[in-house]
Design an enzyme around this catalytic site. Structure first.
Site, PDB file in Angstrom:
ATOM      1  N   LEU A  57       0.867  -1.183   0.000  1.00 34.07           N
ATOM      2  CA  LEU A  57       0.000   0.000   0.000  1.00 34.07           C
ATOM      3  C   LEU A  57       0.901   1.229   0.000  1.00 34.07           C
ATOM      4  O   LEU A  57       1.997   1.208   0.574  1.00 34.07           O
ATOM      5  CB  LEU A  57      -0.893   0.020   1.249  1.00 34.07           C
ATOM      6  CG  LEU A  57      -1.951  -1.088   1.392  1.00 34.07           C
ATOM      7  CD1 LEU A  57      -2.642  -0.969   2.748  1.00 34.07           C
ATOM      8  CD2 LEU A  57      -2.976  -1.004   0.269  1.00 34.07           C
ATOM      9  N   ASP A  58       0.431   2.303  -0.619  1.00 37.17           N
ATOM     10  CA  ASP A  58       1.181   3.553  -0.597  1.00 37.17           C
ATOM     11  C   ASP A  58       1.362   4.016   0.858  1.00 37.17           C
ATOM     12  O   ASP A  58       0.552   3.692   1.730  1.00 37.17           O
ATOM     13  CB  ASP A  58       0.442   4.643  -1.377  1.00 37.17           C
ATOM     14  CG  ASP A  58       0.351   4.324  -2.856  1.00 37.17           C
ATOM     15  OD1 ASP A  58       1.134   3.483  -3.337  1.00 37.17           O
ATOM     16  OD2 ASP A  58      -0.512   4.916  -3.528  1.00 37.17           O
ATOM     17  N   LYS A  59       2.393   4.793   1.068  1.00 37.95           N
ATOM     18  CA  LYS A  59       2.702   5.262   2.421  1.00 37.95           C
ATOM     19  C   LYS A  59       1.514   5.953   3.070  1.00 37.95           C
ATOM     20  O   LYS A  59       1.215   5.733   4.253  1.00 37.95           O
ATOM     21  CB  LYS A  59       3.902   6.210   2.371  1.00 37.95           C
ATOM     22  CG  LYS A  59       4.314   6.764   3.729  1.00 37.95           C
ATOM     23  CD  LYS A  59       5.532   7.672   3.590  1.00 37.95           C
ATOM     24  CE  LYS A  59       5.934   8.250   4.939  1.00 37.95           C
ATOM     25  NZ  LYS A  59       7.124   9.129   4.833  1.00 37.95           N
ATOM     26  N   THR A  93      -1.664   5.699   2.234  1.00 42.29           N
ATOM     27  CA  THR A  93      -2.897   4.907   2.167  1.00 42.29           C
ATOM     28  C   THR A  93      -2.944   3.989   3.375  1.00 42.29           C
ATOM     29  O   THR A  93      -1.965   3.312   3.694  1.00 42.29           O
ATOM     30  CB  THR A  93      -2.949   4.063   0.876  1.00 42.29           C
ATOM     31  OG1 THR A  93      -2.874   4.937  -0.251  1.00 42.29           O
ATOM     32  CG2 THR A  93      -4.231   3.261   0.802  1.00 42.29           C
TER      33      THR A  93
END
Length: 390
Positions: A154-156, A158
């Protein structure tokens, strides 16, 4: 054997002794110079450096007592390859870090762990990134001796459900599920504006944006990879903002963020793709409002992992400030929706069937009429001739 000079960096001469009379040349080297391999002797012979009494010699030639053997200079010893740097030792986690990592766990079984990743915590390390999920995995071994493995990311910024595999077999199984798109993920997002069509499919190819060093993606129908995201509007706050459910059907980097910004509805707080238009005034947080709400994936033992992750505080507060009802967010996945026939569907089918029956009967009557019209009229019997009188 006599030799002139002991320096191996220059050519030398050896005289064949009586005890070596008749042996093969390669055997001579094995007996008197065991450090010289057969490969070296063969190379000397191929290049004409190996000579007996001035003539070129081969490894299989027989030597005779008194012959003069020219021994070429030995090749320089190979420098040892530098030792590979040992893997850096992971720093031991503090009790506080261990407690924090274990507090993120929302599901654990024999094959998988699911954590609820908070926003701001990267999945993996990188430049200037010291705090990340990968660095906390030692705290999640529990009864096992090996660390769990990341199978997606997951993106930082998110938040939400992140799956970890507990065994190499499970890691391979889950990785295949993600690559074949059998794993399903549901995201919640708060976006600026409201689409006029409340549900649909965003189908826009995505590629790395030139000049961004791969840090940013953009829509590129010519060079991009196919990317599809299913969306549904859950609730709206006038035309100001809406709460959306999203299901990515492909797994491109930043896919949901790029897709929503491309259709004109950036995620609240996503300045990277929405710019200044990605922020709402008032009490709404400026953090990104994208959350991996649910993950569903089959398990190696035939079971299923199906987990929901609670919203982070800033996201939940924003929904509350806008008057949204959290209970409305529990929508079904596409394959969970009952697509069986409704009463209206059954009525339409029955009506169509009755219509077809009437049509078939009319066809049968028409066919019988045509058959009768084609039959020839019955022929009248010809009168018998009366016998002539004599």
């Amino acid at each position: 054997m006599s030799k002139s000079g002991a320096d191996t960096s220059t050519a030398r001469t050896a005289i064949i002794s009586a005890e070596d009379d008749g042996i093969r040349l390669d055997r001579w080297f094995k007996r008197h110079m065991p450090d010289v391999s057969f490969a070296i002797v063969s190379r000397w012979a191929r290049t004409g450096q190996l000579r007996l009494d001035g003539a070129r010699a081969a490894p299989g030639d027989r030597v005779a007592e008194g012959q003069s053997l020219r021994i070429p200079p030995l090749p320089a010893p190979k420098t040892a390859k530098p030792a590979r740097p040992s893997r850096p030792i992971r720093p031991r986690l503090s009790p506080e870090e261990t407690e924090f990592a274990q507090s993120l766990v929302i599901h654990r079984d024999e094959h998988a762990i699911v954590i609820n990743k908070p926003p701001g915590l990267a999945t993996q390390g990188g430049t200037k990134t010291d705090s990340h999920v990968d660095g906390l995995l030692d705290a999640l071994m529990f009864e096992r001796d090996d660390r769990p493995k990341l199978v997606h990311r997951l993106d930082k910024d998110t938040s939400g459900a992140l799956l970890l595999a507990r065994t190499p077999k499970a890691a391979a199984y889950f990785a295949k599920a993600f690559s074949s798109r059998t794993a399903r993920k549901v995201y919640w997002a708060l976006v600026v504006g409201v689409p006029s069509i409340e549900q649909g499919m965003i189908d826009l190819a995505i590629a790395k944006q030139p000049g961004s060093g791969g840090e940013k993606m953009h829509v590129d129908e010519e060079e991009g990879l196919p990317s599809r995201t299913r969306y549904r509007v859950i609730e709206r706050a006038g035309n100001r903002a809406c709460w959306m459910e999203l299901q990515p059907y492909t797994g491109r980097t930043h896919q949901i963020r790029v897709h929503l910004a491309a259709i004109g509805f950036p995620i609240v707080g996503d300045g990277k793709y929405g710019g200044k238009d990605a922020f709402l005034s008032g009490t709404i947080s400026r953090k990104m409002h994208l959350h991996a709400r649910r993950i569903r994936v089959d398990s190696p033992d035939g079971g299923r992992v199906d987990v929901k992750a609670e919203l982070p505080a800033h996201f939940a507060e924003s929904l509350d400030d806008l008057g949204f009802d959290l209970a409305k967010g529990e929508l079904l996945l596409d394959d969970e929706i009952d697509t069986g026939p409704t009463k209206d569907d059954l009525k339409r089918v029955a009506k169509q069937h009755a219509k077809q029956v009437r049509k078939d009967k009319r066809g049968e009557r028409r066919e019988r009429g045509q058959t009768q019209a084609k039959k020839p009229a019955p022929r009248k019997p010809r009168p018998k001739a009366s016998p002539r009188k004599p």
